[in-house]
Design a protein around this motif. Structure first.
Motif, PDB file in Angstrom:
ATOM      1  N   LYS A 175       0.837  -1.210   0.000  1.00 59.88           N
ATOM      2  CA  LYS A 175       0.000   0.000   0.000  1.00 59.88           C
ATOM      3  C   LYS A 175       0.867   1.254   0.000  1.00 59.88           C
ATOM      4  O   LYS A 175       0.601   2.214  -0.722  1.00 59.88           O
ATOM      5  CB  LYS A 175      -0.895   0.025   1.253  1.00 59.88           C
ATOM      6  CG  LYS A 175      -2.033  -0.947   1.200  1.00 59.88           C
ATOM      7  CD  LYS A 175      -3.125  -0.487   0.265  1.00 59.88           C
ATOM      8  CE  LYS A 175      -4.159  -1.589   0.091  1.00 59.88           C
ATOM      9  NZ  LYS A 175      -4.910  -1.475  -1.142  1.00 59.88           N
ATOM     10  N   THR A 176       1.925   1.259   0.840  1.00 58.27           N
ATOM     11  CA  THR A 176       2.782   2.455   0.916  1.00 58.27           C
ATOM     12  C   THR A 176       3.456   2.698  -0.437  1.00 58.27           C
ATOM     13  O   THR A 176       3.580   3.831  -0.889  1.00 58.27           O
ATOM     14  CB  THR A 176       3.868   2.315   2.005  1.00 58.27           C
ATOM     15  OG1 THR A 176       4.635   1.147   1.732  1.00 58.27           O
ATOM     16  CG2 THR A 176       3.259   2.223   3.385  1.00 58.27           C
ATOM     17  N   ILE A 179       0.899   4.174  -2.746  1.00 54.76           N
ATOM     18  CA  ILE A 179       0.633   5.588  -2.432  1.00 54.76           C
ATOM     19  C   ILE A 179       1.751   6.467  -2.969  1.00 54.76           C
ATOM     20  O   ILE A 179       1.516   7.510  -3.568  1.00 54.76           O
ATOM     21  CB  ILE A 179       0.454   5.764  -0.894  1.00 54.76           C
ATOM     22  CG1 ILE A 179      -0.881   5.146  -0.466  1.00 54.76           C
ATOM     23  CG2 ILE A 179       0.520   7.236  -0.489  1.00 54.76           C
ATOM     24  CD1 ILE A 179      -1.055   4.986   1.027  1.00 54.76           C
ATOM     25  N   GLU A 469      11.025  13.585   0.156  1.00 55.97           N
ATOM     26  CA  GLU A 469      10.739  13.318   1.567  1.00 55.97           C
ATOM     27  C   GLU A 469       9.749  12.160   1.711  1.00 55.97           C
ATOM     28  O   GLU A 469       9.923  11.282   2.555  1.00 55.97           O
ATOM     29  CB  GLU A 469      10.203  14.569   2.244  1.00 55.97           C
ATOM     30  CG  GLU A 469      10.350  14.436   3.753  1.00 55.97           C
ATOM     31  CD  GLU A 469       9.611  15.489   4.536  1.00 55.97           C
ATOM     32  OE1 GLU A 469       9.020  16.397   3.917  1.00 55.97           O
ATOM     33  OE2 GLU A 469       9.609  15.377   5.779  1.00 55.97           O
ATOM     34  N   LEU A 470       8.757  12.173   0.818  1.00 56.59           N
ATOM     35  CA  LEU A 470       7.761  11.093   0.860  1.00 56.59           C
ATOM     36  C   LEU A 470       8.440   9.754   0.582  1.00 56.59           C
ATOM     37  O   LEU A 470       8.186   8.749   1.226  1.00 56.59           O
ATOM     38  CB  LEU A 470       6.653  11.362  -0.168  1.00 56.59           C
ATOM     39  CG  LEU A 470       5.530  10.339  -0.201  1.00 56.59           C
ATOM     40  CD1 LEU A 470       4.763  10.329   1.105  1.00 56.59           C
ATOM     41  CD2 LEU A 470       4.573  10.611  -1.362  1.00 56.59           C
ATOM     42  N   GLN A 472      11.536   8.960   1.133  1.00 61.99           N
ATOM     43  CA  GLN A 472      12.340   8.563   2.300  1.00 61.99           C
ATOM     44  C   GLN A 472      11.442   7.930   3.360  1.00 61.99           C
ATOM     45  O   GLN A 472      11.784   6.901   3.953  1.00 61.99           O
ATOM     46  CB  GLN A 472      13.020   9.787   2.914  1.00 61.99           C
ATOM     47  CG  GLN A 472      14.246  10.235   2.143  1.00 61.99           C
ATOM     48  CD  GLN A 472      14.875  11.468   2.753  1.00 61.99           C
ATOM     49  OE1 GLN A 472      14.198  12.287   3.354  1.00 61.99           O
ATOM     50  NE2 GLN A 472      16.164  11.608   2.578  1.00 61.99           N
ATOM     51  N   LYS A 473      10.306   8.555   3.576  1.00 63.58           N
ATOM     52  CA  LYS A 473       9.400   8.044   4.615  1.00 63.58           C
ATOM     53  C   LYS A 473       8.874   6.648   4.242  1.00 63.58           C
ATOM     54  O   LYS A 473       8.848   5.740   5.073  1.00 63.58           O
ATOM     55  CB  LYS A 473       8.229   9.012   4.821  1.00 63.58           C
ATOM     56  CG  LYS A 473       8.692  10.289   5.504  1.00 63.58           C
ATOM     57  CD  LYS A 473       7.550  11.189   5.862  1.00 63.58           C
ATOM     58  CE  LYS A 473       8.074  12.310   6.753  1.00 63.58           C
ATOM     59  NZ  LYS A 473       7.042  13.152   7.294  1.00 63.58           N
ATOM     60  N   VAL A 474       8.482   6.526   2.971  1.00 60.21           N
ATOM     61  CA  VAL A 474       7.978   5.217   2.514  1.00 60.21           C
ATOM     62  C   VAL A 474       9.077   4.164   2.642  1.00 60.21           C
ATOM     63  O   VAL A 474       8.842   3.036   3.078  1.00 60.21           O
ATOM     64  CB  VAL A 474       7.459   5.324   1.059  1.00 60.21           C
ATOM     65  CG1 VAL A 474       7.270   3.948   0.440  1.00 60.21           C
ATOM     66  CG2 VAL A 474       6.141   6.082   1.036  1.00 60.21           C
ATOM     67  N   ILE A 476      11.544   4.121   4.768  1.00 63.44           N
ATOM     68  CA  ILE A 476      11.738   3.757   6.181  1.00 63.44           C
ATOM     69  C   ILE A 476      10.616   2.803   6.627  1.00 63.44           C
ATOM     70  O   ILE A 476      10.874   1.782   7.276  1.00 63.44           O
ATOM     71  CB  ILE A 476      11.760   5.023   7.069  1.00 63.44           C
ATOM     72  CG1 ILE A 476      13.004   5.852   6.756  1.00 63.44           C
ATOM     73  CG2 ILE A 476      11.746   4.648   8.555  1.00 63.44           C
ATOM     74  CD1 ILE A 476      12.982   7.252   7.318  1.00 63.44           C
ATOM     75  N   ILE A 477       9.388   3.136   6.253  1.00 64.33           N
ATOM     76  CA  ILE A 477       8.256   2.269   6.644  1.00 64.33           C
ATOM     77  C   ILE A 477       8.471   0.864   6.081  1.00 64.33           C
ATOM     78  O   ILE A 477       8.282  -0.142   6.763  1.00 64.33           O
ATOM     79  CB  ILE A 477       6.915   2.855   6.135  1.00 64.33           C
ATOM     80  CG1 ILE A 477       6.624   4.193   6.806  1.00 64.33           C
ATOM     81  CG2 ILE A 477       5.759   1.878   6.396  1.00 64.33           C
ATOM     82  CD1 ILE A 477       5.472   4.979   6.188  1.00 64.33           C
ATOM     83  N   GLN A 479      11.289  -0.602   5.221  1.00 68.19           N
ATOM     84  CA  GLN A 479      12.387  -1.308   5.901  1.00 68.19           C
ATOM     85  C   GLN A 479      11.918  -1.844   7.255  1.00 68.19           C
ATOM     86  O   GLN A 479      12.241  -2.966   7.652  1.00 68.19           O
ATOM     87  CB  GLN A 479      13.565  -0.355   6.123  1.00 68.19           C
ATOM     88  CG  GLN A 479      14.362  -0.079   4.864  1.00 68.19           C
ATOM     89  CD  GLN A 479      15.314   1.090   5.050  1.00 68.19           C
ATOM     90  OE1 GLN A 479      15.804   1.336   6.129  1.00 68.19           O
ATOM     91  NE2 GLN A 479      15.535   1.832   3.988  1.00 68.19           N
ATOM     92  N   ILE A 480      11.129  -1.029   7.963  1.00 64.98           N
ATOM     93  CA  ILE A 480      10.602  -1.466   9.269  1.00 64.98           C
ATOM     94  C   ILE A 480       9.749  -2.715   9.083  1.00 64.98           C
ATOM     95  O   ILE A 480       9.885  -3.702   9.814  1.00 64.98           O
ATOM     96  CB  ILE A 480       9.763  -0.334   9.921  1.00 64.98           C
ATOM     97  CG1 ILE A 480      10.683   0.801  10.381  1.00 64.98           C
ATOM     98  CG2 ILE A 480       8.934  -0.861  11.093  1.00 64.98           C
ATOM     99  CD1 ILE A 480       9.960   2.064  10.830  1.00 64.98           C
TER     100      ILE A 480
END
Lengths: 656, 63
Positions: A175-176, A179, A469-470, A472-474, A476-477, A479-480
């Motif tokens: 989903k990420t 998006i 930035e988006l 990078q955030k995606v 990180i999510i 990888q988590i």
């Protein structure tokens, strides 16, 4: 969520027409036993149960639909309605088969839908439990339980993923990604061509990664089964040729020589590779040229002082180093250009270079091209030695086989095939898992490289579209989630392993069996010594442990649950099943009752329903006269009797 | 339907490993729990994603 099986209705199918309600006065018992002689349509019933739950029948080919028509009948329609209770609310999923067209359609009925509607439409919150991967865990046959323990299959790993909803982590990841891709695709109109190119590349890389991951999973699984087969075949061959002591001793000695020769080849190859990486060893000319360069630098006293000092001193001279007189103009030009020559970092490089030439070429004992030549000669000898040793082993082995029998020959041929297969699989796994290389393109199989390439392309797309930035955030999510998924799998497997072994100690206390590990499949300690009944028990214990620990309450439906089990094991399994799941529905035959039913009924505290179903045939005609007064439902094709007494006394000679 | 405690622990540990604030695990678990309970609408998914993304610290050590 509590999913219960309330009953089903079938008409016009290979199984007898029946309207079965498991609940007695509304309450659905913990255990329902449906006794059906062989040939009554157990397989058809299970097929239809699964089809009703999964909605899969609409994709069946025409011949599969027609195969469910009762033999000898000309009805053009068949139907199967599955009645469920979802958190106590009724849900009916009906499969309608058109034997003329060879098509299947669905109808669904639930209070939420306001009655009966066309199509397979269970409530959305229920749909994920009716996924094929999930349904086969609780409506399963002995074959599935067996596959849980087969190295070539990944049913056990998939079962854990399904029951503990680990797929949700992958779904959020997807989903990420979706998006971000959407955000990136709506921006960057200024550079549309470049953007499309990178987006296409990202899509190709993502597909390639998925393929490589799948190939890795399949190859790893296949390698495990191939290795197991090789070990087994080698053991068989060893056993068969064990008697020929003299030849065996020779073969063992030849094998040792072969292994030693292989070690020599590896050691020599490593030495040669070490030399090849040093240019001055690879060719004498390199060494001479490098030493010459160092001497020239020394002669020029470079880099004795830094370049700036050199130019400062030069500007104070009357004449340039080329002999021409220096005036103010020339000095200005030299001053301006001084910075272009021999800066501090260049000086550092020159010093390091000189040091390396000293240490690696000029120092006594440093490697030379002669060392490489000697090592290559040694490698050549080692390779010849290895080939000779291998030939000797092959010849002795062949001799042993020639003195053996046909089965030995077959084993040997199969072993050779398997060894080749192992080499291919190992090579493929190595290629997929290897470190990235600068020569890799998007067609590589190397997963690390493909992932790195994808990251680069995604960065590019993010740059173009202004979504850095988006991105990078995606990232990180994602990888988590990747880490969490791997960790959750490991934790759950460890916990389940412990629980399964605890239960196995109770169930198989007479002849204990232990699970060594759970990865894609359940691996037993000393698996080769386990009987069919034992491995089936392990399968049940594994699944019921999962169902018990998982957050769902689903019915466990099993075809012939006790048939392959010994009486002792039946008793233990019978005792444990009701405590491990909330609803247990078993399709049994009369010969399974012994040892199984009583403990099952005792543990279920009387919450048990007994049903006997048989087809009306000339063979079952004598049974018609002994039917009880109550609890009998007859249709044109079958008889259903509800009740314990008839269930326990029912018997057919064919099953005895 | 709740997630298994082992899954929750794994998510929390992974968030810590990536030096992200505790809000990230809470929001990620909220998303997972919501998906576990029912099929989500696009709007709901976007809301959950926006909440999660806003908690992510892109200056954290391993970014």
């Amino acid at each position: 969520m509590i999913i219960q099986l309330a009953g089903w209705t079938s008409k016009g199918l290979r199984c007898p027409d029946i309207d079965l309600t498991l609940g007695n006065g509304g309450a659905i018992p913990i255990v329902s036993l449906l006794q059906m002689p062989n040939g009554t349509g157990k397989t058809t019933t299970l097929t239809m149960l699964r089809a009703a739950m999964t909605g899969e029948a609409s994709t069946w080919p025409a011949d599969r639909v027609r195969a469910l028509r009762r033999p000898g009948e000309t009805t053009d329609q068949g139907q199967f309605a599955l009645h469920l209770a979802i958190d106590g609310k009724p849900l009916t999923l009906e499969v309608r088969l058109n034997f003329e067209d060879g098509t299947a359609s669905y109808r669904t009925s639930s209070p939420g839908l306001g009655g009966l509607v066309p199509g397979w439409k269970p409530p959305q919150e229920v749909q994920r439990f009716f996924d094929d991967r999930f349904v086969k865990l609780f409506v399963f046959d002995g074959e599935f339980a067996d596959r849980l323990l087969q190295p070539g299959y990944s049913e056990a790993g998939q079962a854990i993923d399904a029951l503990f909803q680990l797929y949700l982590l992958e779904e959020v990841q997807a989903k990420t990604q979706e998006i971000w891709e959407k955000a990136a695709s709506t921006k960057g109109a200024k550079t549309e061509t470049g953007l499309t190119m990178y987006q296409n590349k990202a899509s190709r890389l993502a597909t390639r990664i998925a393929k490589a991951e799948k190939a890795l999973q399949e190859a790893t699984s296949k390698l495990a089964s191939t290795n197991a087969a090789i070990t087994e075949l080698e053991q068989k061959i060893q056993d068969r040729i064990g008697a020929q002591e003299e030849l065996r001793a020779k073969l063992d000695a030849a094998r040792e020589r072969e292994m030693a020769a292989e070690n020599d080849v590896n050691a020599c190859a490593a030495t040669v590779m070490g030399y090849i990486r040093q240019p001055h060893v690879l060719a004498a000319g390199f060494a001479t040229s490098l030493v010459h360069m160092k001497n020239q630098l020394d002669r020029l006293k470079l880099p004795a002082s830094t370049s700036s000092q050199f130019f400062i001193e030069l500007l104070q001279e009357d004449n340039c180093i080329c002999g021409r007189p220096l005036d103010d103009n020339t000095r200005d030009v030299l001053k301006q250009r001084a910075a272009l020559y021999l800066a501090e970092d260049t000086s550092g490089v020159l010093n390091t270079l000189k040091g390396d030439i000293d240490n690696n070429i000029e120092k006594p004992g440093a490697a030379t091209s002669k060392d490489l030549t000697t090592s290559l000669e040694e490698l050549g000898k080692a390779v010849v030695e290895k080939a000779t040793a291998t030939t000797a082993v092959r010849a002795l082995r062949q001799k042993l086989i020639d003195q053996g029998d046909e089965e030995l020959r077959k084993n040997e041929e199969e072993l050779n095939e398997r060894v080749k297969e192992r080499e291919l699989l190992t090579s493929l796994i190595g290629e997929i898992n290897r470190a990235p290389s600068i020569n890799d393109d998007e067609n590589t199989k190397c997963l690390k490289s493909l992932r790195a390439q994808l990251l680069e392309v995604q960065k590019k797309v993010a740059e173009i579209t202004g979504t850095i930035e988006l991105r990078q955030k995606v990232s990180i999510i994602q990888q988590i989630l990747t880490d969490a998924l791997a960790d959750a799998r490991q934790r759950l497997r460890t916990v389940i392993l412990q629980e399964v072994n605890d239960r196995l100690r109770k169930v198989l206390y007479r002849d204990p069996l232990e699970v060594a590990s759970i990865d894609s499949c359940v691996r037993l300690k000393a698996q080769e010594g386990a009987s069919v009944g034992q491995t089936l028990t392990v399968g049940y214990v594994f699944l019921t442990t999962l169902l018990n620990r998982g957050q769902h309450q689903v019915p466990l439906v099993i075809d012939s649950p006790a048939n392959p089990l010994s009486i002792e094991v039946r008793r233990e399994v019978g005792k444990i099943i009701p405590s491990l799941c909330k609803q247990f529905v078993a399709f049994t035959i009369s010969s399974e009752r012994a040892g199984f039913v009583r403990p099952l009924a005792e543990t279920a505290n009387g919450s048990i329903g007994y049903f006997t179903l048989f087809r009306k045939t000339p063979g079952t005609a004598p049974l018609m006269s002994s039917l009880p007064q109550q609890g009998v439902t007859q249709t044109e094709s079958g008889v259903l009797v509800t009740g314990k007494e008839y269930f326990e006394k029912f018997d057919l000679e064919e099953e005895a | 339907m709740p997630l298994d405690p082992e899954v929750i622990k794994s998510v929390e540990d992974a968030v810590k490993k990536h030096h992200q604030p505790a809000a990230v695990s809470k929001r990620l678990l909220a998303w997972l729990n919501a998906m576990s309970g029912s099929a989500l609408s696009r709007e709901k998914e976007m809301d959950l994603f926006t909440a999660l993304a806003s908690a992510i610290d892109t200056t954290a050590e391993d970014v």
